[in-house]
Design a protein around this motif. Structure first.
Motif, short mmCIF file in Angstrom:
data_model
loop_
_atom_site.label_atom_id
_atom_site.label_comp_id
_atom_site.label_asym_id
_atom_site.label_seq_id
_atom_site.Cartn_x
_atom_site.Cartn_y
_atom_site.Cartn_z
N SER A 1 4.95 5.01 -3.63
CA SER A 1 5.33 4.61 -4.97
C SER A 1 4.21 3.80 -5.62
CB SER A 1 6.61 3.76 -4.92
OG SER A 1 6.34 2.54 -4.26
N PRO A 2 4.15 3.77 -6.96
CA PRO A 2 3.12 2.98 -7.64
C PRO A 2 3.16 1.50 -7.27
CG PRO A 2 4.12 4.52 -9.18
CD PRO A 2 4.93 4.59 -7.91
N SER A 3 4.37 0.94 -7.17
CA SER A 3 4.46 -0.48 -6.84
C SER A 3 3.96 -0.75 -5.42
CB SER A 3 5.90 -0.97 -6.99
OG SER A 3 6.76 -0.28 -6.10
N TYR A 4 4.17 0.21 -4.49
CA TYR A 4 3.65 0.05 -3.13
C TYR A 4 2.13 0.03 -3.15
CZ TYR A 4 2.63 1.09 1.77
OH TYR A 4 2.13 1.05 3.04
N CYS A 5 1.53 0.93 -3.94
CA CYS A 5 0.06 1.00 -4.01
C CYS A 5 -0.52 -0.24 -4.69
CB CYS A 5 -0.36 2.26 -4.77
SG CYS A 5 0.01 3.78 -3.86
N LEU A 6 0.27 -0.93 -5.48
CA LEU A 6 -0.18 -2.18 -6.10
C LEU A 6 0.06 -3.37 -5.18
CD1 LEU A 6 0.92 -1.91 -9.84
CD2 LEU A 6 -1.39 -2.37 -9.01
#
Length: 458
Positions: free
Chosen positions: A389-394
């Motif tokens: 997910s995008p939040s995981y990658c951030l």
């Protein structure tokens, strides 16, 4: 000899191209150069791999005619290095005989053609026809890709927030004008997209030519921008046009203008005032019709005060100023941008687009995005490649579904938080900056809270 493709094109199609001939044998090298001279705007030659690499670092070459065996290095290794660096330069190998192992290694390095020595005019003609066909295919692919990109989105400046709508309106208004434009904004906000939009929406018939002003010495930049005469410096075997000439009737985009060396600033100012360029080592001036669009992430007025940027050049560039809003000031555009990048990057990468839920969007909009839209695009690409997910990658904590009890507690905490913030603000007599310091948060965080509450933040 005339060069034609499919019975149609002419040698004029490659006249502005550049070629590097690398051959340790003087007779062979001169024969190839003599055969190519009439077809290319720039022909350079080298007798060793080291000198070829030095020339390649200084100039861009559309074609390299490379001897298969040089005394000072492995040519296959060099070609692999070029490909790893993203170089798509067409390469023709020359060899005295056919070598199966070398041929296979060259094919794996993505070479364009082979010529057996001694090279005659018939061989050279056929090789150049194939080279021209490759060039035309690349141009057609680039045009097709640009058209597809335009079809995917009606505008390159995506967003529905007020700052972006105002920006789009300004672009429409100033694009047809010949005036110089100065684009200011943080890195990653899309300054080059605006410059390209200004060119695309203008009636200028020439090319859009981008130049990064950082990291080049004044001498190298002068040659790149204005060109040079034959013999102007060591290695200048042929005259070469500069980027101002390539951008004639078009747009020259000077990115990171604040990094331009001071000596070069004086030369640029003269070109802007006189509309003429003088190649390095030449006494002749050439008229140019170029629209200048400059961009910077620095405060040029501060650089002027510090003596690092010419005041007269700043005033000459600052005819129309465009300010790019950072992504954190238009958080309402983040869902649109995130889903846009997911859709089109998934097509480009050949993977399935992820479903971005409301919880993910909420976390993305709460992030400050110091790298702006570029960072958002990179995060989306990373999540597609890693299947996260995008939040995981951030590195953001992932939100989970909450029970009714948890939601009620959140509402209560939000109410208490709101009351506390308003109380501190009242104690500071409405001074939001002072209230933010008292609360230990940034003013921008305070602004987002007010927006979430539906309250004005002035």
């Amino acid at each position: 000899m005339d060069i034609a493709v499919n019975g149609g094109g002419s040698k004029d199609a490659v006249r502005m191209s550049s070629v590097l001939v690398v051959d340790h044998d003087k007779t062979s090298r001169y024969a190839i150069v003599d055969g190519l001279q009439q077809y290319f705007g720039l022909v350079e030659c080298a007798e060793t791999l080291a000198s070829a690499q030095a020339l390649h670092q200084r100039c861009f070459f559309d074609l390299i005619v490379l001897e298969s065996c040089l005394p000072d290095g492995d040519v296959i290794d060099w070609v692999h290095q070029l490909r790893e660096q993203g170089e798509s330069t067409a390469i023709i190998f020359t060899a005295p005989k056919t070598d199966v192992e070398f041929t296979l290694a060259a094919l794996r390095a993505d070479v364009h053609d082979f010529l057996l020595k001694p090279i005659d005019k018939t061989q050279l003609k056929s090789a150049l026809e194939r080279f021209l066909s490759l060039q035309q295919c690349r141009m057609e692919n680039q045009l097709l890709r640009r058209q597809v990109e335009k079809d995917l989105s009606s505008t390159s400046i995506l967003g529905e927030s007020r700052p972006i709508l105002q920006l789009q309106e300004m672009i429409q208004r100033i694009a047809p004008m010949p005036s110089t434009v100065l684009i200011e904004g943080e890195s990653g906000t899309g300054k080059e997209l605006v410059a390209r939009a200004l060119h695309d929406l203008s009636d200028r018939q020439g090319s859009f030519v981008p130049v990064n002003c950082g990291g080049m010495s004044a001498e190298l930049m002068e040659s790149e921008l204005f060109g040079h005469a034959r013999g102007a410096f060591t290695g200048a075997h042929q005259a070469r046009d500069g980027l101002f000439s390539f951008a004639n009737k078009g747009t020259l985009f000077l990115d990171e203008i604040g990094e331009m060396p001071l000596p070069m600033q004086a030369h640029l100012l003269r070109v802007l005032e006189e509309h003429t360029v003088r190649p390095v080592g030449s006494n002749q001036e050439t008229d140019v019709d170029v629209r200048i669009v400059a961009a910077t992430n620095r405060d040029l007025e501060q650089l002027v005060q510090a003596g690092r940027f010419r005041k007269d050049l700043f005033y000459r560039l600052n005819v129309i100023r465009v300010s790019m809003p950072p992504l954190r000031s238009r958080v309402e555009d983040i869902p649109l941008l995130a889903r846009h990048f997911c859709k089109h990057l998934s097509i480009e990468l050949g993977v399935n687009p992820p479903q971005i839920g409301d919880n993910e969007i909420k976390q993305l909009t709460n992030y400050d995005w110091p790298g702006n839209v570029r960072e958002l695009k990179n995060v989306i690409e990373r999540c597609l490649l890693l299947n996260h997910s995008p939040s995981y990658c951030l590195g953001l904590p992932r939100e989970t579904e909450k029970s009714p009890v948890d939601e009620a507690q959140d509402l209560l905490l939000s109410s208490v938080e709101k009351q506390h913030i308003l109380k501190v603000l009242d104690m500071e007599s409405g001074n939001k900056s002072a209230a933010a310091r008292q609360l230990g948060v940034s003013r921008k965080t305070l602004e987002r809270k007010f927006k979430a509450w539906g309250m004005e933040f002035n």
